[in-house]
Design an enzyme around this catalytic site. Structure first.
Site, PDB file in Angstrom:
ATOM      1  N   SER A 131       0.838  -1.198   0.000  1.00  0.00           N
ATOM      2  CA  SER A 131       0.000   0.000   0.000  1.00  0.00           C
ATOM      3  C   SER A 131       0.871   1.245   0.000  1.00  0.00           C
ATOM      4  O   SER A 131       2.020   1.212   0.454  1.00  0.00           O
ATOM      5  CB  SER A 131      -0.877  -0.008   1.264  1.00  0.00           C
ATOM      6  OG  SER A 131      -1.499   1.237   1.469  1.00  0.00           O
ATOM      7  N   TYR A 144      -1.670   0.245  10.184  1.00  0.00           N
ATOM      8  CA  TYR A 144      -1.724  -0.504   8.923  1.00  0.00           C
ATOM      9  C   TYR A 144      -0.476  -0.239   8.087  1.00  0.00           C
ATOM     10  O   TYR A 144       0.150  -1.161   7.557  1.00  0.00           O
ATOM     11  CB  TYR A 144      -2.980  -0.093   8.154  1.00  0.00           C
ATOM     12  CG  TYR A 144      -3.136  -0.733   6.804  1.00  0.00           C
ATOM     13  CD1 TYR A 144      -3.637  -2.027   6.677  1.00  0.00           C
ATOM     14  CD2 TYR A 144      -2.814  -0.042   5.638  1.00  0.00           C
ATOM     15  CE1 TYR A 144      -3.802  -2.618   5.431  1.00  0.00           C
ATOM     16  CE2 TYR A 144      -2.974  -0.620   4.393  1.00  0.00           C
ATOM     17  CZ  TYR A 144      -3.469  -1.904   4.291  1.00  0.00           C
ATOM     18  OH  TYR A 144      -3.622  -2.481   3.044  1.00  0.00           O
TER      19      TYR A 144
END
Length: 218
Positions: A131, A144
């Site tokens: 990501s 995250y």
């Protein structure tokens, strides 16, 4: 010779889209996800082997490796967003962070270790889905993002240690998935990229087999 791929998180989102894309190209598939009913539907649709379970469970990882004794592609797509609404690091629950690390970092490494003999035999490839939160300082995304940064470095070192494999850590960009909706809301997520478009780019990546490295599909 039929190519075989093992895809985690394959019951929805990018995992499902990639499974459909590879099946279209004639790949044999071993699929896993936690949702038994959803996964069974996908397996029936794509004539795939499906093993429902949690990738953080060592016994499940072993079952997956045994289901794919000949393996050309491992896709570590299964991932957890963590605590929602996304909290700042100052208040991130540490026990929840440990669970997030287990799902997003330890589990992919465990599956890589379990499938390496099969991947080496076929000079296969590993795709680790990461990501932009791994590199960007986005408020609320620290938990995250930290796990994805760890996964990127793990991938980087794996590529150096396994030169006969192709290892790509892929930033797919924002996609219209349930995970993004959980993070930013359904309305905002609806404007993001269709996972099927990203899956087509991933299939092209695997087919062209560039050098190992970070790939951004944004």
């Amino acid at each position: 010779m039929t190519n075989t791929a093992l895809i985690t998180g394959a019951s929805r989102g990018l995992g499902l889209a990639l499974a459909r894309s590879l099946a279209e190209a004639g790949w044999s598939l071993v699929l896993t996800a936690r949702g038994t009913a959803e996964l069974r539907q996908v397996a029936t649709e794509l004539d795939a082997v499906a093993l429902a379970g949690d990738v953080t469970d060592p016994a499940h990882v072993e079952r997956l490796s045994l289901a794919a004794p000949e393996l050309d592609l491992l896709v570590n797509n299964a991932s957890d967003l963590g605590v929602t609404p996304l909290p700042p690091l100052a208040g991130y629950p540490l026990e929840a962070f440990k669970v997030l690390l287990d799902t997003n970092v330890t589990a992919p490494l465990a599956l890589i270790q379990a499938t390496l003999p099969a991947l080496r035999d076929r000079r296969g490839a590993v795709v680790n889905i990461t990501s932009d939160a791994a590199t960007g300082a986005y408020a609320g995304w620290g938990g995250y993002g930290a796990t994805k940064a760890a996964l990127e470095q793990l991938s980087n070192v794996l590529a150096a240690e396994e030169p006969d494999l192709a290892v790509w850590w892929v930033d797919p960009g924002e996609m219209n998935t349930r995970m993004l909706a959980d993070a930013v809301g359904v309305e905002e997520a609806a404007g993001a990229t269709d996972p099927a478009k990203v899956a087509a780019s991933l299939r092209d990546l695997v087919a062209s087999r560039p050098a190992s490295g970070r790939v951004s599909l944004q």
